[in-house]
Design a protein around this motif. Sequence first.
Motif, short mmCIF file in Angstrom:
data_model
loop_
_atom_site.label_atom_id
_atom_site.label_comp_id
_atom_site.label_asym_id
_atom_site.label_seq_id
_atom_site.Cartn_x
_atom_site.Cartn_y
_atom_site.Cartn_z
N ALA A 77 0.75 -1.02 0.10
CA ALA A 77 -0.05 -0.08 0.08
C ALA A 77 0.72 1.17 0.19
O ALA A 77 2.02 1.31 0.31
N VAL A 78 0.19 2.50 -0.62
CA VAL A 78 0.91 3.58 -0.39
C VAL A 78 -0.17 4.74 0.16
O VAL A 78 -1.43 4.50 -0.17
N LEU A 116 1.89 8.97 -10.39
CA LEU A 116 1.00 8.10 -9.80
C LEU A 116 1.21 6.81 -10.43
O LEU A 116 1.09 5.65 -9.69
N LEU A 123 4.20 5.30 -8.30
CA LEU A 123 3.51 4.68 -7.05
C LEU A 123 2.90 3.35 -7.33
O LEU A 123 2.99 2.39 -6.61
N ALA A 124 2.13 3.21 -8.53
CA ALA A 124 1.69 1.97 -8.90
C ALA A 124 2.68 1.05 -9.12
O ALA A 124 2.58 -0.43 -8.88
N VAL A 162 3.74 -0.99 -6.05
CA VAL A 162 2.55 -1.64 -5.18
C VAL A 162 2.24 -3.06 -6.02
O VAL A 162 2.33 -2.86 -7.31
N THR A 217 -3.15 -1.22 -2.39
CA THR A 217 -4.00 -0.09 -2.18
C THR A 217 -3.18 1.27 -2.20
O THR A 217 -2.14 1.51 -1.82
N LEU A 218 -4.04 2.32 -2.45
CA LEU A 218 -3.70 3.84 -2.62
C LEU A 218 -4.51 4.54 -2.04
O LEU A 218 -5.89 4.58 -2.10
N LEU A 268 -5.26 8.68 -1.12
CA LEU A 268 -4.87 10.05 -1.30
C LEU A 268 -5.83 10.62 -0.31
O LEU A 268 -6.86 10.70 -0.26
N TRP A 272 -4.46 2.62 -11.53
CA TRP A 272 -5.17 2.46 -10.22
C TRP A 272 -6.59 2.54 -10.66
O TRP A 272 -6.91 3.05 -11.69
N ARG A 322 -4.59 -1.07 -6.88
CA ARG A 322 -3.77 -1.46 -8.16
C ARG A 322 -4.13 -2.26 -8.84
O ARG A 322 -4.52 -3.53 -8.53
#
Length: 199
Positions: free
Chosen positions: A110-111, A127, A130-131, A134, A139-140, A142, A179, A197
């Motif tokens: 996760a982020v 982004l 970030l993907a 992961v 999961t992300l 924001l 995402w 993700r």
Amino acid sequence: MSDDHTHVQEFFGARAADWDSRFPDDGPAYAAAVAELGLREGDRVLDAGCGTGRALPPLRAAVGRSGVVLGADLTPAMLGAAVRAGRDREGRLLLTDVAALPLRSASLDAVFGAGLIAHLPRPEANLRELARVVRPGGTLALFHPIGRAALAARQGRRITPDDLRAEPNLRPLLSGSGWRMTSYADEDARFLALAVRED
């Protein structure tokens, strides 16, 4: 260093020393947002743009001592404030750009990104990075401890239709970055968009 990086470092560097004292009541909102990530014991999580590390204690509580908590930020002064607050005991701090993370692909579960998206110079590419780190199905979150309207009022501005955090803008931005948005809340007391993700 790019102009974007210089601007971010100057902006946050000048505010790092008193950042936590300016927003002393945000702790419960951070904890509630972290809870919605659905982290489990042993998970690996990144706080992207961690600032003074306010999310690190609830992230550590969520993943336990067997989990991995990383906090990444571009501004040395913010990480210094995190250390002075003792939050480096909750996770490993990385002085790095979230647009080029020194992490293996699919190495995280996760982020968490608090106040992050407004400071990304290339949101779709950032982004996507970030993907990259992961795992599929990870999961992300924001997050911001107040909603868009409350934040705009605090800053003496109006919300504009091109605001990246508006749901009609954020959903396709996330989709184009690997995402899939699963929930969206924009209330006075918080902003929280969750995404998964894609495979």
